[in-house]
Structures are given as structure tokens and as C-alpha cells.
Scaffold this active site. Structure first.
Site, PDB file in Angstrom:
ATOM      1  N   GLY A  31       0.807  -1.220   0.000  1.00  0.00           N
ATOM      2  CA  GLY A  31       0.000   0.000   0.000  1.00  0.00           C
ATOM      3  C   GLY A  31       0.835   1.263   0.000  1.00  0.00           C
ATOM      4  N   LEU A  33       0.353   3.699  -2.088  1.00  0.00           N
ATOM      5  CA  LEU A  33       0.704   3.579  -3.502  1.00  0.00           C
ATOM      6  C   LEU A  33       1.329   4.853  -4.069  1.00  0.00           C
ATOM      7  CD1 LEU A  33      -2.258   1.617  -5.148  1.00  0.00           C
ATOM      8  CD2 LEU A  33      -0.257   0.754  -3.931  1.00  0.00           C
ATOM      9  N   HIS A  37       4.323   1.749  -7.977  1.00  0.00           N
ATOM     10  CA  HIS A  37       3.286   0.714  -7.937  1.00  0.00           C
ATOM     11  C   HIS A  37       2.412   0.798  -9.192  1.00  0.00           C
ATOM     12  CE1 HIS A  37       3.795   1.334  -3.411  1.00  0.00           C
ATOM     13  NE2 HIS A  37       4.014   0.039  -3.548  1.00  0.00           N
ATOM     14  N   GLN A  61       8.261  -8.992   7.582  1.00  0.00           N
ATOM     15  CA  GLN A  61       9.428  -8.460   6.884  1.00  0.00           C
ATOM     16  C   GLN A  61       9.985  -7.193   7.534  1.00  0.00           C
ATOM     17  OE1 GLN A  61       7.118  -8.134   3.105  1.00  0.00           O
ATOM     18  NE2 GLN A  61       8.273  -6.253   2.798  1.00  0.00           N
ATOM     19  N   GLU A 152      12.378  -3.363  -9.751  1.00  0.00           N
ATOM     20  CA  GLU A 152      13.839  -3.519  -9.683  1.00  0.00           C
ATOM     21  C   GLU A 152      14.423  -2.707  -8.528  1.00  0.00           C
ATOM     22  OE1 GLU A 152      17.503  -3.835 -12.805  1.00  0.00           O
ATOM     23  OE2 GLU A 152      16.197  -2.101 -13.034  1.00  0.00           O
ATOM     24  N   LYS A 153      13.654  -1.697  -8.069  1.00  0.00           N
ATOM     25  CA  LYS A 153      14.147  -0.881  -6.946  1.00  0.00           C
ATOM     26  C   LYS A 153      14.572  -1.771  -5.769  1.00  0.00           C
ATOM     27  CE  LYS A 153      11.797   1.231  -3.732  1.00  0.00           C
ATOM     28  NZ  LYS A 153      12.445   1.256  -2.408  1.00  0.00           N
ATOM     29  N   VAL A 179      10.856   3.498 -11.036  1.00  0.00           N
ATOM     30  CA  VAL A 179      10.262   4.807 -11.360  1.00  0.00           C
ATOM     31  C   VAL A 179      10.828   5.815 -10.365  1.00  0.00           C
ATOM     32  CG1 VAL A 179       8.103   6.110 -11.506  1.00  0.00           C
ATOM     33  CG2 VAL A 179       8.172   3.705 -12.233  1.00  0.00           C
ATOM     34  N   SER A 189       7.200   4.307  -0.777  1.00  0.00           N
ATOM     35  CA  SER A 189       6.147   4.653   0.195  1.00  0.00           C
ATOM     36  C   SER A 189       6.736   5.443   1.354  1.00  0.00           C
ATOM     37  CB  SER A 189       5.483   3.386   0.730  1.00  0.00           C
ATOM     38  OG  SER A 189       4.924   2.661  -0.338  1.00  0.00           O
ATOM     39  N   ARG A 190       8.008   5.197   1.639  1.00  0.00           N
ATOM     40  CA  ARG A 190       8.638   5.857   2.789  1.00  0.00           C
ATOM     41  C   ARG A 190       9.004   7.317   2.507  1.00  0.00           C
ATOM     42  NH1 ARG A 190      10.675   0.532   3.900  1.00  0.00           N
ATOM     43  NH2 ARG A 190      10.245   0.036   6.086  1.00  0.00           N
TER      44      ARG A 190
HETATM   45  P1  AMP Z   1       5.979  -2.277  -1.603  1.00  0.00           P
HETATM   46  O1  AMP Z   1       4.556  -1.805  -1.493  1.00  0.00           O
HETATM   47  O2  AMP Z   1       6.989  -1.275  -1.162  1.00  0.00           O
HETATM   48  O3  AMP Z   1       6.182  -3.658  -1.023  1.00  0.00           O
HETATM   49  O4  AMP Z   1       6.252  -2.439  -3.166  1.00  0.00           O
HETATM   50  C1  AMP Z   1       5.429  -3.231  -3.972  1.00  0.00           C
HETATM   51  C2  AMP Z   1       6.135  -3.456  -5.283  1.00  0.00           C
HETATM   52  O5  AMP Z   1       6.389  -2.204  -5.916  1.00  0.00           O
HETATM   53  C3  AMP Z   1       7.490  -4.155  -5.114  1.00  0.00           C
HETATM   54  O6  AMP Z   1       7.655  -5.112  -6.130  1.00  0.00           O
HETATM   55  C4  AMP Z   1       8.459  -3.011  -5.269  1.00  0.00           C
HETATM   56  O7  AMP Z   1       9.730  -3.415  -5.746  1.00  0.00           O
HETATM   57  C5  AMP Z   1       7.753  -2.153  -6.295  1.00  0.00           C
HETATM   58  N1  AMP Z   1       8.256  -0.779  -6.264  1.00  0.00           N
HETATM   59  C6  AMP Z   1       8.464  -0.022  -5.166  1.00  0.00           C
HETATM   60  N2  AMP Z   1       9.008   1.169  -5.527  1.00  0.00           N
HETATM   61  C7  AMP Z   1       9.148   1.148  -6.880  1.00  0.00           C
HETATM   62  C8  AMP Z   1       9.639   2.071  -7.844  1.00  0.00           C
HETATM   63  N3  AMP Z   1      10.107   3.271  -7.482  1.00  0.00           N
HETATM   64  N4  AMP Z   1       9.623   1.717  -9.137  1.00  0.00           N
HETATM   65  C9  AMP Z   1       9.151   0.502  -9.516  1.00  0.00           C
HETATM   66  N5  AMP Z   1       8.668  -0.418  -8.654  1.00  0.00           N
HETATM   67  C10 AMP Z   1       8.659  -0.101  -7.354  1.00  0.00           C
END
Ligand code: AMP
Length: 285
Positions: A31, A33, A37, A61, A152-153, A179, A189-190
Site C-alpha cells: 500500500g 501507492l 506501484h 518483513q 527492480e528498486k 520509477v 512509500s517511505r
Molecule cells: P511495496 O509496497 O513497497 O512492497 O512495493 C510493492 C512493489 O512495488 C514491489 O515489487 C516493489 O519493488 C515495487 N516498487 C516499489 N518502488 C518502486 C519504484 N520506485 N519503481 C518501480 N517499482 C517499485
């Protein structure tokens, strides 16, 4: 857009869709977002009959209770954003829905992240990638996607989940480009937790990665040289480095490389104020 409140309800819906011959593209999220995302959701929508997502802040995690408590959460806003991204179904759930019978985190048998969990994140966020593997296996089992989309981040995470998919039947992991904000900071998100001053400082992470890329393009291949250059760029910006290191992206190792590299992924984890950020960049190619 459908919203299922448990993985069981989502699982039943996904099974019906698969039985009807529809392929599912799946985007797991925690979330809060952002544009990163959305890029995953758009690609999942484009490449599959259905786009499904999960919204679950996975306590397994987090190695730090305060980080878990402070993680940004806004379910109603997220649901609106999932719907605007033409997602077909989103599901959430409580910890006990994912792990029936578990009273709390301590009751859950955590999986080992496997060979790609070694090094870097393992040292600075012990147990983090184990927790990722434990939940992602559950999510994959509920959804049964043909493709699952990850960013890939979170480079080391992308290797761990690709490893899970290779051991599951018929799931491919699609790793999507990072991105970024206008100044290069990777969307995260942070980022909303950064003060305006910290937000400016945080751009130094991408600049340090670009510094390594520039050196690589000038034919500097020595791991120690590249590592030092990133560390200096981060220190000059007042960013507290956890790691600024390199790995061969096609031959992951828990240990830092030495000497000349043929391929290199530069990876950084740093704290800006109290906020931990990670980013990475492929140097070759
Ligand atoms: P999270 O909600 O942080 O667990 O992220 C969900 C998915 O979004 C994971 O596969 C992350 O690697 C991806 N994600 C997070 N930040 C980015 C970003 N800046 N660009 C592309 N994908 C991202």
C-alpha cells in the site's frame, strides 16, 4: 473493482477465473501507492486477462517494531488508486488470515529467503527477506498468477521472488524498471516520511549511483574504487550509509566483490534522518 477482505475469498475468486481460462497478472503491495506501484499495475493489466493486487503490510518483513508502526497506511486512498489503475481485484487480510491459527508473528514458521537472501539486506535488515519469502509464497498460492510483477528498486527482493517463482508451477516474475521522482530519488512509500530538508538530501542516493555509473563508463572496473566513490558521494551529502556496494547481477554472492568486475549492479541502503531508503543501478550495458 472487487475488494476481497481475506486471501481465502480472493483465492476462491482467482480459482474461478483460472478455471474460466483467464490468466492473472499479480502485483503484491504494502500500500501507500505511488507511481512505482502504478507502473507495475499498468503493465500487469496490459499483459494479462486480469490484474490483481494484494494490499498487506507484512509484519514478518520488518525487523524494527517502530518502522512497522510508522509505515504509511491509507487503505481508502489506496483502494481508489487501485480502481483508477483499472485493477480487477484487490485483496487484503489480517495476519491470522494468511497464517490460520497464528496468534502473532512469533507463531509463524518463517522460511529461509534462500541463496539470494545472503549479504547486503541480510546484514542490515536481518530476517527481512525471509519474511518476504514467507508471505510471497502464501500470496502466490492464493492467487495462482501466470505473471507476478515486482520492482527492480528492491533488487535483492526481485532475485528472491524470482527464485520462488522458479520453484512454483507456471509463475513468471516480471521485474519492472525503477520509477523515479524528477530529481532521481526512487519513488518509495517511505518518501512521505521525509522532512523537506531530508527529502532534498535523499536525492544524493541516486547521485551516488550515477557517480559509479560515470566511473564505469570511463572504464573504471575496480570494485573497491567504485564502492569508495559511492561512499564518498553519500558521506558528502550527510547521508548515513548502511551499504554502498556492488554485485554481479547475474551471479549473486553474499560477499562483496574484489578486483575488476565484468558486470555490476551498484546497490545502496542509507538512512536519511530516521527513514531507511534503498536504490540500485546497473552499471554495465
Ligand atoms: P511495496 O509496497 O513497497 O512492497 O512495493 C510493492 C512493489 O512495488 C514491489 O515489487 C516493489 O519493488 C515495487 N516498487 C516499489 N518502488 C518502486 C519504484 N520506485 N519503481 C518501480 N517499482 C517499485
Amino acid at each position: 473493482m472487487l475488494h476481497h477482505a481475506t486471501p481465502q475469498a480472493a483465492g476462491r475468486w482467482c480459482a474461478e477465473q483460472r478455471a474460466a481460462g483467464r490468466g492473472i497478472g499479480f502485483v503484491p503491495t504494502m500500500g501507500a501507492l505511488h507511481a512505482g506501484h502504478l507502473s507495475l499495475l499498468q503493465r500487469a493489466k496490459r499483459e494479462n486477462d486480469l490484474c490483481c493486487a494484494s494490499l498487506f503490510v507484512n509484519p514478518l518483513q520488518f525487523d524494527d517494531a517502530e518502522d512497522y508502526a510508522n509505515y504509511p497506511r491509507d487503505t481508502q486512498k489506496d483502494l481508489r488508486m487501485f480502481a483508477a489503475a483499472s485493477c480487477d481485484m484487490v485483496f487484503s487480510g489480517a495476519l491470522g488470515d494468511f497464517f490460520p491459527g497464528a496468534g502473532g508473528v512469533a507463531d509463524i514458521p518463517v522460511k529461509n529467503a534462500g541463496p539470494f537472501g545472503r549479504g547486503l539486506e541480510e546484514k542490515f535488515r536481518p530476517g527481512h527477506l525471509d519474511g518476504v519469502r514467507t508471505i510471497v509464497e502464501k500470496l502466490f498460492a492464493a492467487v495462482g498468477p501466470c505473471r507476478a510483477y515486482f520492482g527492480e528498486k528492491d533488487f535483492q527482493q526481485s532475485l528472491v521472488v524470482t527464485d520462488i517463482a522458479q520453484q512454483s508451477d507456471g509463475i513468471s516474475v516480471v521485474v519492472c524498471p525503477t520509477v523515479r521522482e524528477e530529481d532521481g530519488l526512487a519513488c518509495s512509500s517511505r518518501n512521505v516520511l521525509l522532512s523537506p530538508n531530508e527529502r532534498k538530501k535523499a536525492a544524493a542516493i541516486h547521485r551516488a549511483l550515477l557517480r559509479a555509473k560515470t566511473l564505469w563508463d570511463e572504464n573504471i572496473r575496480d570494485a573497491a574504487h567504485l564502492r569508495r566513490a559511492m561512499g564518498e558521494a553519500l558521506a558528502a551529502a550527510g547521508v548515513a550509509v548502511e551499504y554502498a556496494d556492488l554485485r554481479d547481477p547475474l551471479a549473486w554472492s553474499g560477499r562483496p566483490p574484489a578486483g575488476e568486475m565484468q558486470r555490476a549492479q551498484a546497490l545502496v541502503a542509507a538512512r536519511v534522518g530516521r527513514v531507511r531508503l534503498i536504490d540500485n543501478l546497473r552499471l554495465d550495458g
